[in-house]
Scaffold this motif. Structure first.
Motif, mmCIF file in Angstrom:
data_model
loop_
_atom_site.group_PDB
_atom_site.id
_atom_site.type_symbol
_atom_site.label_atom_id
_atom_site.label_comp_id
_atom_site.label_asym_id
_atom_site.label_seq_id
_atom_site.Cartn_x
_atom_site.Cartn_y
_atom_site.Cartn_z
ATOM 1 N N GLU A 128 0.815 -1.209 0.000
ATOM 2 C CA GLU A 128 0.000 0.000 0.000
ATOM 3 C C GLU A 128 0.853 1.265 0.000
ATOM 4 N N ALA A 129 2.013 1.193 0.632
ATOM 5 C CA ALA A 129 2.908 2.354 0.699
ATOM 6 C C ALA A 129 3.786 2.500 -0.542
ATOM 7 N N GLY A 130 3.660 1.575 -1.493
ATOM 8 C CA GLY A 130 4.429 1.661 -2.736
ATOM 9 C C GLY A 130 5.857 1.145 -2.641
ATOM 10 N N LEU A 131 6.189 0.428 -1.564
ATOM 11 C CA LEU A 131 7.572 -0.022 -1.404
ATOM 12 C C LEU A 131 7.928 -1.146 -2.373
ATOM 13 N N TYR A 132 6.985 -2.039 -2.649
ATOM 14 C CA TYR A 132 7.269 -3.087 -3.631
ATOM 15 C C TYR A 132 7.550 -2.479 -5.002
ATOM 16 N N GLU A 133 6.715 -1.539 -5.383
ATOM 17 C CA GLU A 133 6.888 -0.890 -6.688
ATOM 18 C C GLU A 133 8.227 -0.178 -6.762
ATOM 19 N N GLU A 134 8.607 0.478 -5.686
ATOM 20 C CA GLU A 134 9.899 1.170 -5.660
ATOM 21 C C GLU A 134 11.054 0.178 -5.795
ATOM 22 N N TYR A 135 10.956 -0.934 -5.089
ATOM 23 C CA TYR A 135 12.033 -1.937 -5.145
ATOM 24 C C TYR A 135 12.145 -2.538 -6.548
ATOM 25 N N GLU A 136 11.008 -2.789 -7.173
ATOM 26 C CA GLU A 136 11.028 -3.363 -8.524
ATOM 27 C C GLU A 136 11.643 -2.393 -9.527
ATOM 28 N N LYS A 137 11.448 -1.098 -9.322
ATOM 29 C CA LYS A 137 12.086 -0.121 -10.203
ATOM 30 C C LYS A 137 13.597 -0.096 -9.988
ATOM 31 N N LEU A 138 14.008 -0.242 -8.745
ATOM 32 C CA LEU A 138 15.442 -0.294 -8.437
ATOM 33 C C LEU A 138 16.076 -1.601 -8.895
ATOM 34 N N ASN A 139 15.251 -2.641 -8.974
ATOM 35 C CA ASN A 139 15.732 -3.978 -9.353
ATOM 36 C C ASN A 139 14.815 -4.527 -10.444
ATOM 37 N N PRO A 140 14.983 -4.085 -11.691
ATOM 38 C CA PRO A 140 14.040 -4.411 -12.765
ATOM 39 C C PRO A 140 13.939 -5.892 -13.116
ATOM 40 N N LYS A 141 14.862 -6.701 -12.629
ATOM 41 C CA LYS A 141 14.784 -8.136 -12.900
ATOM 42 C C LYS A 141 14.066 -8.895 -11.793
ATOM 43 N N VAL A 142 13.467 -8.149 -10.869
ATOM 44 C CA VAL A 142 12.754 -8.750 -9.735
ATOM 45 C C VAL A 142 11.265 -8.418 -9.814
#
Length: 440
Positions: A60-74
Motif C-alpha cells: 500500500e505504501a508503494g515499497l514493492y513498486e519502488e524496489y522493482e524499479k530499483l531492481n528491474p529483474k525482480v
C-alpha cells in the motif's frame, strides 16, 4: 510540521500480542499465504513471494513498486491471511513439511519466541545480510529474533510504543484539562494515577460515557510497561507470582469493579461502534492504533481526539520478516527483507501507513521527527512515540505469551465486566484457563 498520510485504510498492523487477533487485511482470503513457490516468471524475472498476515502496508505504501524499479529483474508477489490466528498455525504446518512457504514470511511478536526456540533451523541467518546492521535496531527488538548462539532469524518491521488517546470534548465536559502536556502530567509515571484521574472523570462524566474502553485494553497497556511478564529469563512460567502482573491486573480489575469501563472485547463490532459513538473517553494507544481509531471514529470524531504520553513507556505489538531456508530465491529474498526493514523504508512506511519504526535511526528523519496527525488535533505523534519507544523496557517474551495474555483478558477481566465476577474469582478463572491451555 509534516502530516502523516495515515488514512482510514491505515488500520492497525498487529494486535495479536494481547488479543490473539490480527486486524483487517483486504488482500487475500484466510487460505492464501505463500502457496506460490517463487522461481522465475515468463519474462525471466526473479519472483520473490511474500507471505504476510494483517496489514503490513508494504504494498500500500508503494515499497514493492519502488524496489522493482530499483531492481528491474525482480518481481514481488504478496499473499496475505487476514488473521494471525489462522496464519501462524499454517506457517508452522508448512515449516514442518518444508513446503508451501513463501520466500519471505511475516512473524508476529507474540510468536517470535516460539519460532526462535523451535524453528530457527528452518530460517536463514539475517545478521550478516548486506545492508543489515544490528546497530540500526533497538537491542531488545534485535534480540527477540536472535537465538542463544547468535543466529538472527527475523528483521524487525515495526513496534508499538504506547500513548493514551483521549477525547478532548469528554475531558472538557468533565472539568479535566485538555492540553496534551497537562493531560500527560495527570498520570505521569504511574498507571494508578491514570485510574485515579478516571475516578475524577467519572464524577462529572457526560451521560453514557465511561473512562476507558475495556479492562482488557487497560491491562494490556499496563503489562506492556513491564520487563517481566509471564516468563522469567530462565524460561519458567511465572505469571502467577510476578508482582508486575498483579499490579497490572489490580489496576484493570479496579476499573472493571468500579464500572469505569465500557465493557468491550477489543476489535469486535461493539468496540468499533463505541469508538464511533464516543462512549468512552480514553484508550490505550500503541502507535498503530491511530489508524484504527480514525477508521472507526469517522469524520464526526475528527479533531475530538488527542494523544498524550502514557503513564509509563511500553510496547504493544510489532512484527518481523524471516526468510525460510527452503526459499528458491533465498539470496534475493534476503536482500528484499533487508531493504524493506532498513531505517529509510521504515520511515517511509510510517509516513504512509502509520507503522512505527523499530529502527531508531528512522526517528531522525523528517518523516518521523516532524510528523503530526491532523485527525488527532495535530498531535506531534513522531515526537510522542519516539520518546516512548526509547523508554521501552527490554521484555522477556516466552513461547506462549499470547496464550497466557489472551486467557487472562478473556477468561478473567472480560468476565468481571460482563458477569460481575469479583477480582479474586476472575483471577481464579483466568489462571484455570491458562493452565488448561498450557497443558494442551
Amino acid at each position: 510540521m509534516r502530516k502523516t498520510r495515515t488514512t482510514r485504510r491505515a488500520v492497525a498492523l498487529v494486535a495479536t500480542a494481547a488479543i490473539g487477533t490480527s486486524l483487517l487485511a483486504g488482500c487475500a482470503s484466510d487460505d492464501d499465504s505463500g502457496d506460490k513457490a517463487g522461481g522465475t516468471d515468463s519474462k525471466g524475472k526473479t519472483v520473490i513471494t511474500v507471505g504476510l498476515f494483517g496489514t503490513f502496508g508494504f504494498q500500500e505504501a508503494g515499497l514493492y513498486e519502488e524496489y522493482e524499479k530499483l531492481n528491474p529483474k525482480v518481481k514481488i508477489e504478496q499473499s496475505v491471511v487476514e488473521r494471525n490466528e489462522n496464519y501462524y498455525p499454517q506457517l508452522l504446518t508448512r515449516l514442518a513439511s518444508n513446503s508451501g512457504l513463501a520466500d519471505i514470511q511475516g512473524i508476529e511478536v507474540a510468536n517470535i519466541a516460539e519460532v526462535v526456540q523451535t524453528q530457527a533451523d528452518k530460517f536463514a541467518d539475517l545478521s550478516k545480510a548486506g545492508g543489515v546492521s544490528e546497530d540500526d535496531y533497538f537491542d531488545w527488538k534485535w534480540n527477540q529474533a536472535t537465538t542463544a548462539d547468535g543466529k538472527t532469524i527475523g528483521l524487525g518491521t515495526d513496534i508499538g510504543p504506547m500513548a493514551i488517546c483521549y477525547r478532548k470534548d469528554h475531558f472538557k465536559a468533565a472539568g479535566l484539562p485538555i492540553d496534551r502536556d497537562e493531560v500527560g502530567k495527570l498520570w505521569e509515571g504511574d498507571w494508578q494515577k491514570y485510574l485515579d484521574t478516571g475516578k475524577k472523570f467519572m464524577d462529572s462524566a457526560p451521560k453514557g460515557v465511561k473512562w476507558v474502553d475495556s479492562a482488557s485494553g487497560l491491562y494490556n497497556a499496563a503489562i506492556s510497561s513491564s520487563a517481566t511478564r509471564y516468563y522469567d529469563e530462565q524460561g519458567e512460567v511465572v505469571y502467577k507470582t510476578n508482582p508486575d502482573v498483579k499490579e497490572a491486573w489490580d489496576v484493570a480489575a479496579e476499573a472493571a469493579s468500579e464500572d469505569m469501563t465500557d465493557k468491550h472485547e477489543l476489535f469486535t463490532d461493539s468496540w468499533n461502534k463505541a469508538m464511533n459513538n464516543g462512549t468512552f473517553a480514553t484508550l490505550s494507544c500503541p502507535a498503530w492504533m491511530l489508524g484504527y481509531i480514525q477508521d472507526k471514529g469517522g469524520e464526526k470524531a475528527e479533531g475530538k481526539w488527542d494523544v498524550a504520553p502514557a503513564p509509563k513507556a511500553g510496547n504493544w505489538g510489532g512484527s518481523f520478516l524471516g526468510v525460510p531456508e527452503s526459499s528458491k530465491n533465498k539470496e534475493e529474498a534476503i536482500k528484499l527483507a533487508a531493504w524493506l526493514t532498513a531505517p529509510t523504508q521504515q520511515a517511509k512506511l510510517f509516513a504512509e501507513r502509520g507503522s512505527f519504526p523499530s529502527a531508531p535511526k528512522s526517528y531522525e528523519t523528517p518523516e518521523v521527527a516532524e510528523a503530526t496527525h491532523e485527525y488527532f488535533s495535530d498531535a506531534p505523534i513522531g515526537e510522542i512515540f519516539s520518546k516512548a519507544a526509547e523508554g521501552i523496557p527490554t521484555q522477556v517474551i516466552g513461547p506462549k505469551d499470547q496464550v497466557i495474555q489472551e486467557n487472562i483478558t478473556r477468561s478473567g477481566l472480560l468476565q468481571m465486566e460482563r458477569s460481575g465476577l469479583s477480582s479474586d474469582k476472575a483471577w481464579e478463572e483466568a489462571t484455570k484457563a491458562v493452565d488448561n491451555a498450557l497443558d494442551e
